[in-house]
Scaffold this motif. Structure first.
Motif, short mmCIF file in Angstrom:
data_model
loop_
_atom_site.label_atom_id
_atom_site.label_comp_id
_atom_site.label_asym_id
_atom_site.label_seq_id
_atom_site.Cartn_x
_atom_site.Cartn_y
_atom_site.Cartn_z
N ALA A 205 -5.26 13.79 -4.35
CA ALA A 205 -6.68 13.13 -4.63
C ALA A 205 -7.02 11.40 -4.78
O ALA A 205 -8.34 11.21 -3.65
N GLU A 206 -6.07 10.83 -4.95
CA GLU A 206 -6.33 9.38 -5.31
C GLU A 206 -6.29 8.58 -4.42
O GLU A 206 -6.75 7.96 -3.49
N VAL A 207 -5.21 9.72 -2.70
CA VAL A 207 -4.60 8.76 -1.88
C VAL A 207 -6.00 8.50 -1.14
O VAL A 207 -6.16 7.98 -0.42
N PHE A 208 -6.87 9.63 -0.78
CA PHE A 208 -8.16 10.38 -0.16
C PHE A 208 -9.05 9.65 -0.54
O PHE A 208 -10.11 8.93 -0.11
N GLY A 209 -9.27 9.85 -2.43
CA GLY A 209 -10.48 9.13 -3.07
C GLY A 209 -10.44 7.26 -2.97
O GLY A 209 -11.43 7.09 -2.58
N HIS A 210 -9.36 7.36 -3.52
CA HIS A 210 -9.21 5.53 -3.86
C HIS A 210 -7.96 5.34 -2.94
O HIS A 210 -7.23 4.32 -3.28
N LEU B 3 6.84 18.77 4.39
CA LEU B 3 5.87 19.29 3.09
C LEU B 3 3.81 19.21 3.57
O LEU B 3 2.79 18.52 3.10
N LEU B 4 3.46 19.04 5.13
CA LEU B 4 2.60 19.01 5.56
C LEU B 4 1.39 18.02 5.20
O LEU B 4 1.30 16.92 5.49
N THR B 5 0.10 18.35 4.74
CA THR B 5 -0.27 17.55 3.34
C THR B 5 -0.36 16.90 1.71
O THR B 5 -0.52 16.28 1.46
N ASP B 6 0.97 16.90 2.20
CA ASP B 6 1.85 16.46 0.59
C ASP B 6 2.61 14.32 0.71
O ASP B 6 3.61 14.41 0.65
N TRP B 7 0.93 14.15 0.75
CA TRP B 7 1.29 12.82 1.02
C TRP B 7 2.45 11.80 0.56
O TRP B 7 2.82 11.16 0.89
N PRO B 8 1.70 11.88 -0.95
CA PRO B 8 2.75 10.58 -1.91
C PRO B 8 3.83 11.25 -1.60
O PRO B 8 4.92 9.97 -2.20
N TRP C 98 0.97 -0.97 0.23
CA TRP C 98 0.17 0.01 -0.38
C TRP C 98 0.24 0.89 -0.01
O TRP C 98 0.77 1.97 -0.44
N MET C 99 1.53 1.43 0.63
CA MET C 99 3.14 2.03 0.73
C MET C 99 3.04 2.86 -0.42
O MET C 99 3.84 3.72 -1.12
N VAL C 100 3.48 1.92 -1.49
CA VAL C 100 4.73 1.19 -2.51
C VAL C 100 3.64 2.41 -3.38
O VAL C 100 3.96 3.38 -4.58
N LEU C 101 2.39 1.88 -3.40
CA LEU C 101 1.05 1.90 -4.73
C LEU C 101 1.32 2.98 -4.53
O LEU C 101 0.36 4.37 -5.08
N SER C 102 1.13 3.80 -3.01
CA SER C 102 0.64 5.56 -2.48
C SER C 102 1.19 6.28 -2.93
O SER C 102 1.06 7.52 -3.43
#
Length: 311
Positions: free
Chosen positions: A76-81, A272-277, A66-70
């Motif tokens: 948007a994809e991290v939180f939406g899908h 980076l705050l909310t830049d999760w990818p 999951w970490m690698v794919l995310s």
């Protein structure tokens, strides 16, 4: 004149043979019935064992996947899908994480981990050699003193270590972590290597000494090559410890240019705050070296641990 014609077996003999065959047949039938009765139970135990192993694999491997794919997604994809595949491979997330500081943190972790592996493994191997091959007085108290270090909790000694490192002028340097990582891992590594050396043949060392080799030459050319499996195991365990250690790296390193990956990634997250990818890309970069290192040395790692612990 002696009659050489074989005579027919007597009646008691034939009866005894039939009785033996009947007994063997009865025993085999009873064993087969017991085996048939135990087969469903054994099958159930095997199925449960495989189910537990599969569950453990899912628990361990799935978060990594999951970490690698995310890390290839956007926010948007991290939180939406969160459970879906990325729409495209966004390699720029890794480039951004690399330039956001992962490059420096990665280099620092390589330096600290590499040097601590060498120092810990060699010092522990030399100590184990002395405890198993050299006759010296008070060897048992020395062994108890060395292995007694296993009872020390590193985090309890942070305050006195802080003053000590400042007094010897290595605070906020690579050596602060290298010395601590080496000192706190020597007891465990010595315990592992000593357990492996105990049953190594002494005749080889004695033959080398009789041929004129010194104790140092016998250690470097005879004993150390024979201990390669346990040395690989010790090196991998030290690498995992030094690569992922957080408390010492946080307290004894203050300069951003010297921070290792565990502390640096936390610092990068605050920037980076909310830049999760991008953050997940940094975590992926940090995880890859240890995974590759273990896959390369897993055979020697398992061999060293099983043979060492078995002795």
């Amino acid at each position: 004149m002696v009659n050489l014609t074989p005579s027919a077996p007597s009646a008691p003999t034939r009866a005894g043979s039939r009785t033996g065959r009947e007994t063997a047949t009865t025993t085999g039938t009873a064993a087969a019935r017991r085996w048939d009765a135990r087969t469903p139970l054994r099958l159930l135990v095997r199925i449960l064992g495989w189910a537990v192993l599969v569950a453990l694999v899912v628990v361990v491997v799935y978060p990594l996947i999951w970490m690698v794919l995310s890390s290839f997604k956007d926010n948007a994809e991290v939180f939406g899908h969160p459970w879906g595949l990325p729409s495209q491979l966004r390699w720029h997330n890794f480039v951004k994480a690399w330039h956001a500081g992962v490059l420096h943190y990665f280099r620092n972790s390589i330096v600290v981990t590499g040097i601590s592996i060498i120092t810990t493994t060699l010092i522990s191997a030399w100590a184990a050699y002395g405890l198993t091959r050299v006759r010296m007085p008070f060897s048992q108290p020395v062994l108890l003193l060395v292995t007694g270090g296993l009872m020390l909790a590193p985090t309890v000694a942070i305050i006195p270590l802080f003053r000590l490192l400042q007094a010897i002028h290595i605070f906020d340097t690579y050596w602060a972590l290298i010395v601590l990582y080496t000192a706190f891992r020597i007891p465990f590594t010595t315990f592992l290597v000593r357990a492996y050396m105990i049953d190594l043949p002494r005749e080889v060392d004695e033959a080398a000494l009789m041929d004129g080799a010194t104790q140092n030459q016998a250690f470097w050319r005879i004993t150390l090559p024979m201990c390669r499996p346990i040395l690989v195991s010790a090196a991998l365990l030290q690498a995992l410890f030094a690569w992922n250690e957080y408390a010492f790296a946080l307290v004894f390193i203050s300069r951003d240019s010297l921070k290792t990956l565990p502390v640096g990634l936390v610092d990068m997250q605050s920037r980076l705050l909310t830049d999760w990818p991008v953050q997940l890309a940094g975590l992926t970069i940090a995880a890859v070296p240890m995974i590759v290192l273990f896959l390369i040395g897993q055979r020697q790692f398992l061999r060293g641990l099983t043979e060492g612990m078995g002795k």
